[in-house]
Design an enzyme around this catalytic site. Structure first.
Site: not given
Length: 481
Positions: A218, A220, A399, A406
């Site tokens: 998955h 990229k 998406h 913080d």
């Protein structure tokens, strides 16, 4: 004969149950598989061996990218020294020391200093910057995408890759065989004819279809000349752009451009994956691997790249999210298109909420997966009860996968907050320890909230019993979604 078949059948069920007990770390998941095997034996056995085997434990993915033991030891020694040098410069806030050390130890990813980070909003910002960076490549280009489409955007990038390859630049292109299933052989031949090396990650073949369908790359990632890199949630497709007037829905996403030493660690991830799936593994390019070199005269942010998948010993990204949330003192802002946090992450959020930490979570108003959306909704009631604000994005589909902690920590990458990203997918995130980047990403988060609707806890509790039951059922099924 009939008695023999009964005995054989009983023995088969018994052995499969033993395998489940031995192999499945999560007790709830183990019980689900056992019940499935008992009540739907043939289907259950097929389902377990297709989707349930603990391949993290069995280590079927070889990541030993360097066969030379002495070289590997030298690389590890150099990385540890580099990490210590950055620590000694006190470039990271003290409150995140535990997170820094965990990622360095469990993820084997040290800190990387001197990085210039650009925050890219949506594909219409990312792709022009990416194309410009590709055009400047002098030595090599490495691309790795879950989805790469044969469309306007995909062909714009492909044309640059071919042109650079013909100029003598080394170009390697890797794509997930499931995510990029629509990428035809004609497109690949065009790249290869132009001098681009290509490789499908974990090619889907009929006799291993279910298993290979389940484990997806998955990530990229783009690395250019070992110094400039890209990481985030935006795949290569016209779908991820809002400037082509082709989309039916506004697509909201986030990516990072990194110029600096953190690119080395994305390079390491790419080469690991490339050597797993390519017929032409990288074996002698030691200049890629020895040590990250700071860009001359560049002063900037400190970054840690964190990656995990079925090849890693631990679900490192999942544990990193928990540790980051535990380190929060004031605020936690989360954006995720698929929010199925699991028990440990839920506990961390609830503990943080009870410390009066400001927690806001942005999710899609309408998900592209009905089942995932139903499972996610089952978590909203409990979180809202403890004061967590849940926002549904209404302008289009969000998406992005981001986290702001913080005023000095952000995380951007490919990993969703769901079981698939935590356990099954190969993912990569970048942690940036930077007040400026935190300020920029927080501003983007609040801009998105203006296009969202906050869930009213009281009204949400009034959902029908049938709706709540359906959500709870899909929550039980969430490890398989």
């Amino acid at each position: 004969m009939h008695l023999f078949l009964q005995i054989a059948y009983g023995l088969l069920i018994f052995l499969v149950i033993l395998r489940i007990l031995y192999d499945t770390r999560d007790a709830t998941k183990a019980l689900a598989y056992i019940l499935l095997v008992i009540f739907l034996p043939l289907l259950g056995i097929f389902f377990y061996f297709s989707f349930g085997v603990n391949y993290r434990k069995r280590k079927i993915y070889s990541k030993k990218i360097i066969k030379d033991v002495k070289l590997r030891e030298k690389i590890e020694t150099n990385l540890k020294k580099y990490h210590q040098d950055v620590i000694d410069e006190k470039l990271v806030a003290n409150q995140h020391t535990n997170l820094v050390n965990f990622v360095a130890q469990a993820g084997r990813n040290p800190l990387a200093a001197n990085n210039q980070i650009d925050l890219l909003e949506n594909g219409e910002e990312k792709f022009p910057v990416l194309l410009e960076a590709l055009e400047k490549a002098q030595k090599h280009i490495h691309l790795q995408y879950y989805i790469f489409a044969d469309d306007i955007t995909g062909n714009q990038i492909a044309d640059v890759l071919v042109r650079k390859a013909q100029e003598g630049v080394e170009v390697r292109f890797m794509y997930d065989d499931f995510g990029s299933h629509a990428l035809g052989r004609k497109f690949i031949r065009k790249l290869e004819a132009g001098g681009v090396e290509t490789a499908p990650f974990y090619k889907i073949i009929w006799y291993a279809f279910a298993n290979r369908l389940n484990y997806r790359n998955h990530r990229k990632i783009v690395i250019i000349d070992g110094v400039t890199s890209f990481v985030g949630g935006i795949n290569v497709s016209d779908r991820y752009r809002n400037d082509l007037s082709l989309n039916q829905i506004f697509w909201r996403d986030t990516h990072l451009k990194i110029h600096g030493s953190a690119s080395f660690f994305l390079q390491y991830i790419f080469i690991s994956d490339w050597n797993f799936c390519s017929k032409a593994p990288i074996t002698e390019h030691q200049n890629y691997l020895l040590r990250p070199e700071a860009v001359p005269q560049l002063k900037g942010d400190v970054v840690q790249v964190v990656a995990s998948g079925p090849d890693s010993d631990l679900p490192v990204i999942y544990y990193t999210l928990i540790e980051a949330i535990n380190s929060a003192k004031k605020s936690i802002y989360i954006t995720s298109p698929y929010f199925i946090p699991g028990n440990s992450l839920m506990d961390a959020l609830i503990i943080a909420a009870n410390k009066n930490i400001d927690i806001k979570i942005l999710v899609p108003g309408k998900s592209d997966s009905v089942m995932v959306n139903l499972a996610a909704q089952s978590y909203y009631t409990e979180l809202s009860h403890y004061g967590v604000e849940i926002y549904r994005y209404e302008r289009g589909f969000v998406h992005a996968k981001t986290l702001c902690i913080d005023d000095d920590l952000v995380m951007v990458g490919s990993a969703n907050m769901d079981y698939r990203s935590f356990d099954l997918n190969f993912e990569a995130n970048a942690i940036v320890y930077s007040q400026k980047m935190n300020s920029d990403l927080s501003a983007l988060f609040f801009k998105d909230i203006k296009s969202s609707e906050m869930i009213d806890p009281e009204l949400y509790l009034k959902r029908s019993k049938a709706q709540q039951l359906l959500e709870k059922i899909f929550r039980l099924l969430s490890p398989f979604l």
